[in-house]
Design a protein around this motif. Structure first.
Motif, PDB file in Angstrom:
ATOM      1  N   THR A 100       0.828  -1.206   0.000  1.00  0.00           N
ATOM      2  CA  THR A 100       0.000   0.000   0.000  1.00  0.00           C
ATOM      3  C   THR A 100       0.866   1.263   0.000  1.00  0.00           C
ATOM      4  OG1 THR A 100      -1.674  -1.195   1.279  1.00  0.00           O
ATOM      5  CG2 THR A 100      -1.873   1.198   1.187  1.00  0.00           C
ATOM      6  N   ASP A 101       0.495   2.208  -0.848  1.00  0.00           N
ATOM      7  CA  ASP A 101       1.223   3.476  -0.948  1.00  0.00           C
ATOM      8  C   ASP A 101       0.696   4.426   0.136  1.00  0.00           C
ATOM      9  OD1 ASP A 101       2.491   5.819  -1.617  1.00  0.00           O
ATOM     10  OD2 ASP A 101       1.981   5.758  -3.747  1.00  0.00           O
ATOM     11  N   TRP A 102       1.193   4.260   1.362  1.00  0.00           N
ATOM     12  CA  TRP A 102       0.689   5.035   2.482  1.00  0.00           C
ATOM     13  C   TRP A 102       1.076   6.508   2.390  1.00  0.00           C
ATOM     14  CZ3 TRP A 102      -3.146   3.591   5.334  1.00  0.00           C
ATOM     15  CH2 TRP A 102      -3.408   2.220   5.513  1.00  0.00           C
ATOM     16  N   ALA A 103       2.201   6.797   1.768  1.00  0.00           N
ATOM     17  CA  ALA A 103       2.587   8.203   1.615  1.00  0.00           C
ATOM     18  C   ALA A 103       1.575   8.937   0.741  1.00  0.00           C
ATOM     19  CB  ALA A 103       3.985   8.292   1.011  1.00  0.00           C
ATOM     20  N   ARG A 104       1.128   8.287  -0.324  1.00  0.00           N
ATOM     21  CA  ARG A 104       0.123   8.917  -1.174  1.00  0.00           C
ATOM     22  C   ARG A 104      -1.208   9.054  -0.432  1.00  0.00           C
ATOM     23  NH1 ARG A 104      -1.737  10.712  -5.698  1.00  0.00           N
ATOM     24  NH2 ARG A 104      -3.733  10.052  -6.577  1.00  0.00           N
ATOM     25  N   ILE A 105      -1.568   8.045   0.338  1.00  0.00           N
ATOM     26  CA  ILE A 105      -2.815   8.125   1.114  1.00  0.00           C
ATOM     27  C   ILE A 105      -2.751   9.284   2.098  1.00  0.00           C
ATOM     28  CG2 ILE A 105      -4.202   6.934   2.859  1.00  0.00           C
ATOM     29  CD1 ILE A 105      -3.601   4.324   1.408  1.00  0.00           C
ATOM     30  N   ALA A 106      -1.613   9.459   2.765  1.00  0.00           N
ATOM     31  CA  ALA A 106      -1.469  10.574   3.700  1.00  0.00           C
ATOM     32  C   ALA A 106      -1.608  11.906   2.969  1.00  0.00           C
ATOM     33  CB  ALA A 106      -0.117  10.493   4.408  1.00  0.00           C
ATOM     34  N   ALA A 107      -1.032  11.990   1.766  1.00  0.00           N
ATOM     35  CA  ALA A 107      -1.129  13.227   0.979  1.00  0.00           C
ATOM     36  C   ALA A 107      -2.571  13.498   0.566  1.00  0.00           C
ATOM     37  CB  ALA A 107      -0.230  13.130  -0.256  1.00  0.00           C
ATOM     38  N   LEU A 108      -3.298  12.444   0.199  1.00  0.00           N
ATOM     39  CA  LEU A 108      -4.703  12.613  -0.181  1.00  0.00           C
ATOM     40  C   LEU A 108      -5.541  13.060   1.018  1.00  0.00           C
ATOM     41  CD1 LEU A 108      -5.150   9.515  -2.531  1.00  0.00           C
ATOM     42  CD2 LEU A 108      -5.300  11.920  -3.206  1.00  0.00           C
ATOM     43  N   TYR A 109      -5.236  12.528   2.195  1.00  0.00           N
ATOM     44  CA  TYR A 109      -5.957  12.977   3.385  1.00  0.00           C
ATOM     45  C   TYR A 109      -5.651  14.446   3.697  1.00  0.00           C
ATOM     46  CZ  TYR A 109      -8.199   8.693   4.992  1.00  0.00           C
ATOM     47  OH  TYR A 109      -9.039   7.607   5.116  1.00  0.00           O
ATOM     48  N   SER A 110      -4.424  14.869   3.414  1.00  0.00           N
ATOM     49  CA  SER A 110      -4.088  16.279   3.619  1.00  0.00           C
ATOM     50  C   SER A 110      -4.912  17.166   2.701  1.00  0.00           C
ATOM     51  CB  SER A 110      -2.589  16.506   3.372  1.00  0.00           C
ATOM     52  OG  SER A 110      -1.811  15.844   4.350  1.00  0.00           O
ATOM     53  N   ARG A 111      -5.085  16.732   1.448  1.00  0.00           N
ATOM     54  CA  ARG A 111      -5.913  17.488   0.517  1.00  0.00           C
ATOM     55  C   ARG A 111      -7.376  17.456   0.941  1.00  0.00           C
ATOM     56  NH1 ARG A 111      -3.926  14.704  -4.881  1.00  0.00           N
ATOM     57  NH2 ARG A 111      -5.786  15.688  -5.792  1.00  0.00           N
ATOM     58  N   LEU A 112      -7.821  16.293   1.432  1.00  0.00           N
ATOM     59  CA  LEU A 112      -9.207  16.175   1.899  1.00  0.00           C
ATOM     60  C   LEU A 112      -9.449  17.092   3.093  1.00  0.00           C
ATOM     61  CD1 LEU A 112     -11.928  14.711   1.593  1.00  0.00           C
ATOM     62  CD2 LEU A 112     -11.038  12.934   3.112  1.00  0.00           C
ATOM     63  N   ALA A 113      -8.451  17.242   3.950  1.00  0.00           N
ATOM     64  CA  ALA A 113      -8.592  18.110   5.115  1.00  0.00           C
ATOM     65  C   ALA A 113      -8.751  19.569   4.696  1.00  0.00           C
ATOM     66  CB  ALA A 113      -7.370  17.960   6.020  1.00  0.00           C
TER      67      ALA A 113
END
Length: 425
Positions: free
Chosen positions: A320-333
């Motif tokens: 799983t690309d967790w770094a990308r998921i974290a970045a997407l959550y930052s954008r969602l925030a």
């Protein structure tokens, strides 16, 4: 014989009821009246089909019968003659209980108008003048084809409560003078958000039930998927509609792997990905691409679908690309800031950068009032503490999470994790 006919009527009604109510509502301009007239058509089918047989086109039969009831209603109420002319020319030549061959051609020719009718019905049932609970109940009744009893059972609410919500919702729409029409301009975007929210609420309650003993309610997941697909067909240029269906398809793809053979919940990291539904994943990824092509890559639902896509594309949990998921959550925030989004971002950060970095973020949320009774806050903290070797603290957090859980299966899972932490300590 009659059992088979009744089963056929029930199946046709589940498929056709929303379209029938929508068509009749356009004629009567009243959802309550439209539903009553559609029910009259259903009763007529129950009376005549066991004796005369199921028609070749049962949906057209029901629609035509409901239209006739609507025409009679308009005549009795002496409404404007132009309304009678609008709907009467394709009915006057028909006998009361038959559907001539030309009805199919008329319905096909008016497919776009019928689509508009369904869209009007969705927007009316999800009008912001109603509470979220009323919107959900009315949407499932009119568009999902669920009975009051089925809705009550799904949400673990007494049937009279659901019935009252539906009655009050119809009355509120009437008293507020809500027009049976598609909103225009900025009002369309505002109302679309309400529609998508209702479908999302239905899906979430089916995907992870808030109460009761079952972790999932598959019938609600299926109804939400059906409504979401209908919405993309009726509003194909709306990127957030595609973002929502992408999210739901991708999430629903995991359903078969979310419970073990004993019916116990299985968390994402432990799921057998071979049991994930590849067709739903493909559909979800295509819908996500459509949302991006329409300029909606940073939409509320599309961003969440992007996160789900990261999981769907990973052959194993370790990939799983967790770094990308974290970045997407930052954008969602940034798009929709909330403590729940921040909590999910912390989980992703923990997977990408380690539990110590995530614990700092989680501890910042400890005093947030919105998360005071949210079981996943102590759950996430317990998991991080366990990974850091602080097992006694982890056990206490697992127990606190179990005490907050309203769902029986979820509570059992959390108590098991507490026991595991105790054994490790």
């Amino acid at each position: 014989m009659h059992e088979a006919t009744h089963a056929a009527i029930a199946a046709v009604w589940r498929i056709e009821s929303a379209r029938i109510v929508a068509v009749v509502a356009r004629m009567t301009r009243d959802i309550g009246v439209a539903e009553e007239l559609a029910q009259d058509a259903l009763i007529a089918a129950l009376e005549h089909w066991p004796r005369d047989g199921v028609p070749d086109n049962p949906g057209a039969w029901l629609t035509t019968t409901a239209k006739r009831r609507a025409l009679d209603h308009l005549r009795r109420d002496k409404l404007a003659a132009e309304k009678l002319e609008q709907v009467g020319h394709d009915l006057e030549a028909q006998e009361a209980l038959t559907v001539p061959d030309f009805v199919d051609a008329l319905d096909a020719a008016r497919a776009d108008q019928i689509g508009d009718d369904l869209l009007r019905l969705i927007f009316t049932a999800c009008h912001p003048v109603l509470s979220a609970e009323a919107r959900v109940a009315l949407t499932l009744k009119l568009l999902g084809g669920l009975s009051t009893q089925e809705i009550a059972r799904a949400f673990l609410v007494p049937e009279p409560t659901i019935a009252q919500r539906i009655v009050r919702a119809k009355r509120t729409l009437g008293e507020a003078g809500v027009a049976f029409e598609l909103p225009q301009g900025t009002a369309l975007a505002e109302r679309l958000a309400s529609v998508l929210e209702v479908v999302y609420l239905v899906f979430n309650e089916g995907y992870t039930a808030t109460a009761g003993d079952d972790w999932m309610r598959p019938e609600l997941v299926q109804e939400a998927l059906r409504l979401g697909r209908m919405l993309t067909g009726l509003a194909p240029a709306e990127p957030e509609a595609w973002g929502l269906i992408a999210l739901m398809e991708l999430q629903a793809s995991r359903a078969a792997a979310r419970l073990d053979d004993a019916g116990r919940p299985v968390l994402l990291a432990d799921q057998d990905r071979g049991r994930w539904d590849r067709l739903l994943i493909r559909r979800g990824l295509v819908a996500l691409e459509r949302a991006a092509a329409l300029g909606g890559a940073d939409g509320f639902y599309a961003l969440q679908a992007g996160i789900a896509a990261c999981h769907a594309r990973a052959p194993t949990a370790a990939d799983t690309d967790w770094a990308r998921i974290a970045a997407l959550y930052s954008r969602l925030a940034q798009v929709a800031p909330s403590p729940v989004v921040e909590l999910n971002r912390a989980v992703a950060v923990g997977m990408a950068e380690g539990p110590a970095a995530a614990l700092v973020l989680v501890d910042r949320l400890q005093g947030d009032k919105a998360l005071r009774n949210y079981q996943w806050l102590p759950s996430v903290r317990a998991d991080l503490l366990g990974k850091l070797g602080r097992h006694a603290e982890a056990q206490a957090e697992w127990l606190r999470a179990a005490g907050l859980a309203g769902n029986g299966a979820e509570r059992t899972l959390l108590l098991a994790r507490a026991a595991q932490a105790a054994a490790q300590g």
